[in-house]
Design a protein around this motif. Structure first.
Motif, PDB file in Angstrom:
ATOM      1  N   VAL A 355       0.850  -1.210   0.088  1.00 13.44           N
ATOM      2  CA  VAL A 355      -0.076   0.047   0.125  1.00 13.44           C
ATOM      3  C   VAL A 355       0.951   1.047  -0.053  1.00 13.44           C
ATOM      4  CG1 VAL A 355      -2.103  -1.193   0.989  1.00 13.44           C
ATOM      5  CG2 VAL A 355      -0.290  -0.082   2.524  1.00 13.44           C
ATOM      6  N   TYR A 356       0.322   2.551  -0.624  1.00 20.04           N
ATOM      7  CA  TYR A 356       1.076   3.471  -0.757  1.00 20.04           C
ATOM      8  C   TYR A 356       0.212   4.740  -0.413  1.00 20.04           C
ATOM      9  CZ  TYR A 356       3.988   0.073  -3.361  1.00 20.04           C
ATOM     10  OH  TYR A 356       4.632  -0.906  -3.731  1.00 20.04           O
ATOM     11  N   ASP A 357       1.093   5.648   0.099  1.00 16.58           N
ATOM     12  CA  ASP A 357       0.165   7.078   0.287  1.00 16.58           C
ATOM     13  C   ASP A 357       0.077   7.833  -0.942  1.00 16.58           C
ATOM     14  OD1 ASP A 357       2.622   8.449  -0.224  1.00 16.58           O
ATOM     15  OD2 ASP A 357       3.451   8.690   1.865  1.00 16.58           O
ATOM     16  N   PRO A 365      -0.118  -0.874   6.161  1.00 14.40           N
ATOM     17  CA  PRO A 365      -1.697  -1.209   6.372  1.00 14.40           C
ATOM     18  C   PRO A 365      -2.097  -0.887   7.553  1.00 14.40           C
ATOM     19  CG  PRO A 365      -0.038  -3.213   5.426  1.00 14.40           C
ATOM     20  CD  PRO A 365       0.628  -1.828   5.958  1.00 14.40           C
ATOM     21  N   TRP A 366      -3.506  -0.802   7.442  1.00 12.71           N
ATOM     22  CA  TRP A 366      -4.227  -0.315   9.111  1.00 12.71           C
ATOM     23  C   TRP A 366      -4.528  -1.738   9.602  1.00 12.71           C
ATOM     24  CZ3 TRP A 366      -7.486   4.697   8.150  1.00 12.71           C
ATOM     25  CH2 TRP A 366      -6.895   5.662   8.041  1.00 12.71           C
ATOM     26  N   ASP A 367      -4.733  -1.546  10.824  1.00 16.26           N
ATOM     27  CA  ASP A 367      -5.144  -2.658  11.862  1.00 16.26           C
ATOM     28  C   ASP A 367      -6.017  -1.875  12.605  1.00 16.26           C
ATOM     29  OD1 ASP A 367      -3.254  -4.871  11.238  1.00 16.26           O
ATOM     30  OD2 ASP A 367      -1.826  -3.336  11.843  1.00 16.26           O
ATOM     31  N   PHE A 368      -7.176  -2.671  13.160  1.00 19.15           N
ATOM     32  CA  PHE A 368      -8.016  -2.158  13.809  1.00 19.15           C
ATOM     33  C   PHE A 368      -8.469  -2.747  15.140  1.00 19.15           C
ATOM     34  CE2 PHE A 368      -8.983  -0.211   9.814  1.00 19.15           C
ATOM     35  CZ  PHE A 368      -9.572   0.920  10.023  1.00 19.15           C
ATOM     36  N   ASP A 369      -8.773  -2.077  16.205  1.00 19.24           N
ATOM     37  CA  ASP A 369      -9.486  -2.818  17.574  1.00 19.24           C
ATOM     38  C   ASP A 369     -10.601  -2.198  17.613  1.00 19.24           C
ATOM     39  OD1 ASP A 369      -9.668  -3.824  20.099  1.00 19.24           O
ATOM     40  OD2 ASP A 369      -7.566  -3.303  20.802  1.00 19.24           O
ATOM     41  N   ALA A 370     -10.983  -1.562  18.652  1.00 14.38           N
ATOM     42  CA  ALA A 370     -12.570  -1.018  18.899  1.00 14.38           C
ATOM     43  C   ALA A 370     -13.265  -0.548  17.954  1.00 14.38           C
ATOM     44  CB  ALA A 370     -12.332  -0.030  20.357  1.00 14.38           C
ATOM     45  N   LEU A 371     -12.704   0.210  17.017  1.00 17.53           N
ATOM     46  CA  LEU A 371     -13.232   0.908  15.927  1.00 17.53           C
ATOM     47  C   LEU A 371     -13.424   0.006  14.722  1.00 17.53           C
ATOM     48  CD1 LEU A 371     -12.278   4.309  16.405  1.00 17.53           C
ATOM     49  CD2 LEU A 371     -13.930   3.225  17.268  1.00 17.53           C
ATOM     50  N   ALA A 372     -13.245  -1.304  14.783  1.00 19.67           N
ATOM     51  CA  ALA A 372     -13.049  -2.126  13.810  1.00 19.67           C
ATOM     52  C   ALA A 372     -14.198  -1.950  12.628  1.00 19.67           C
ATOM     53  CB  ALA A 372     -13.037  -3.706  14.112  1.00 19.67           C
ATOM     54  N   GLY A 439      -5.045   4.546   4.916  1.00 16.99           N
ATOM     55  CA  GLY A 439      -3.682   5.236   4.680  1.00 16.99           C
ATOM     56  C   GLY A 439      -3.206   4.886   3.548  1.00 16.99           C
ATOM     57  N   GLY A 440      -3.247   3.800   2.700  1.00 15.89           N
ATOM     58  CA  GLY A 440      -2.880   3.175   1.563  1.00 15.89           C
ATOM     59  C   GLY A 440      -3.650   2.754   0.387  1.00 15.89           C
TER      60      GLY A 440
END
Length: 479
Positions: A355-357, A365-372, A439-440
């Motif tokens: 992934v690229y900006d 890459p993005w990871d999620f917890d509570a806001l998945a 983000g990408g």
């Protein structure tokens, strides 16, 4: 004539000599700058402001003291992390510029040197890339056989030929047939085309999955759209009168009054290139205890990742399942969407893009917890077309009812919204759509139930694909 020719020749030689001297001077200046830059770069990674200050000239030290310089670096530079990449960015009027790619941001570092290779000025400014067209057409799987092929190509090229884009995957559902196209690369420099099974982050298209899960459980009688959200949250949150005003439906159609992100979303140690990774349920609930609404629930549309993330937490509590399990149980399992996950299984990871900006630089890459529930899913154009096709006509009665409920208009004062879906009206034609961004990656999905058409577009760069999807849709409508 010979005299004129000789004069011209001597003038040309003189100009070439001057040009060569100028080039040599610039080269020498860059060599000096490079040596100073490499030292300062090392000091930044070591968080050693004292050695950075020692690299300054006496004139610089008379203007800036070490304490103030240290405050600046501690507040503005060191929180960005280590420098991952750096490159010379130019030399103007004795000021050298270097592009710095940190773990959590990008800056241009500029400085001017005195004779003893000490800097007499340093500045950090935001990096702004220059976007240009790639010199040759990027590769594609589009065979340019049909009129639609050529139309898609003309639209896709306006996007993929830009210097800051990398790969593009396009899917079309029309007349019961699925067509897919790949452009560019899944990873820069590797030459591998994305195809219909290449996996991308789909960002906020995830919100439509969350809304359909809500509709499914509402139809099951497990939750009511009119319920106050406090019925599904810890008792300690009921003490906040703001929360008592919000109904479940307000979370799904962006009318809750909750800000887009929680007030405590940004915190010391947060990874700005992977911002959702460490934001957990404890932090979310702590923020809700004291949060203030920005508008009366149900009255104003204001897009909110926090609201949809909170809805996901509530659905987990209602079902006893994780968000990943909810998606599999309600949607992707029954529809056989075998490449759509929050956490990619090992066997699928090899199909996930780099992934690229927005500048075309590789990012995280993005990871999620509570806001998945607001944006965690990965998918492919094949799966998105299956998803759109089921929204148009689904053989499962329970899932069909959930899709139908999600399509019903719940807010029309401003953008028209169902549950999760936004509605786009062209004369008598009604289209349901949502886009997404991380983000990408960027994504867009739109479909029309009566015409049974859909368009899905995903890219692995932080450059919007909305125009690509809408451009293709316009061609489909006119055909």
């Amino acid at each position: 004539m010979k005299s004129i020719k000789l004069t011209c020749l001597l003038l040309s030689v003189l100009l070439l000599s001057l040009s060569s001297l100028k080039t040599q001077a610039q080269s020498h200046q860059q060599q000096r700058s490079d040596s100073v830059f490499l030292a300062i770069k090392k000091y930044i990674d070591q968080r050693n402001t004292s050695l950075i200050y020692a690299s300054g000239s006496e004139a610089y030290k008379k203007v800036v003291n070490e304490k103030n310089l240290n405050v600046f670096f501690e507040k503005e530079i060191y929180p960005l992390g280590r420098i991952k990449l750096s490159s010379f960015d130019g030399l103007d009027n004795a000021i050298s510029r270097y592009k710095l790619v940190f773990e959590s941001g990008k800056l241009v570092f500029s400085f001017a040197l005195e004779k003893e290779n000490k800097f007499n000025s340093i500045t950090f400014t935001p990096f702004k890339s220059i976007i240009f067209n790639k010199p040759v057409p990027v590769a594609t799987s589009n065979i340019l056989k049909s009129v639609l092929d050529r139309q898609v190509d003309s639209i896709a090229r306006q996007y993929i030929q830009k210097s800051n884009t990398v790969g593009l995957s396009i899917g079309i559902l029309n007349n019961g047939m699925m067509q897919t196209y790949g452009y560019g690369e899944i990873e820069k420099g590797k030459g591998k085309l994305p195809d219909a099974n290449t996996i991308f982050e789909i960002g906020s298209i995830t919100k439509t999955f969350t809304a359909i899960i809500l509709a499914y459980y509402a139809n099951e009688g497990k939750i009511r759209l009119s319920d106050p959200i406090t019925e599904y949250l810890p008792d300690s949150l009921s003490a906040n009168p703001e929360l008592q005003k919000i109904k479940i439906i307000n979370l799904s159609n962006h009318t809750s009054g909750l800000p887009s992100l929680p007030a405590n979303f940004e915190y010391r140690g947060m990874d700005r290139l992977n911002p959702y990774k460490s934001y957990n349920e404890k932090m979310l609930l702590a923020n809700l205890k004291t949060c203030k609404l920005r508008s009366v629930p149900g009255e104003v549309y204001a897009y909110s990742n926090q609201a949809m993330g909170l809805l996901g937490v509530i659905l987990e509590r209602v079902s006893g399942k994780t968000y990943e399990q909810l998606v599999q149980h309600v949607i992707t399992g029954p529809l056989k969407m075998s490449s759509t996950y929050q956490q990619l299984p090992p066997l699928l990871s090899s199909r996930f893009v780099k992934v690229y900006d927005a500048d075309g630089d590789e990012t995280k890459p993005w990871d999620f917890d509570a806001l998945a529930a607001c944006g965690c899913l990965h998918s492919t154009v094949n799966d998105l077309l299956l998803y759109a096709k089921a929204n148009i006509k689904c053989e499962s009665s329970s899932l069909s009812s959930a899709f139908g409920l999600s399509h019903q208009v719940t807010f029309s004062k401003g953008p028209v919204v169902g549950l999760g879906w936004h509605l786009y009206q062209v004369k008598d034609d009604k289209y349901y759509w949502h886009n997404g961004g991380t983000g990408g990656c960027r994504s867009f999905l739109i479909f029309n139930i009566e015409k049974e058409i859909a368009v899905a577009v995903i890219s692995n760069a932080e450059v919007d694909v909305d125009g690509v999807a809408r451009g293709i849709l316009k061609k489909l409508r006119s055909s």
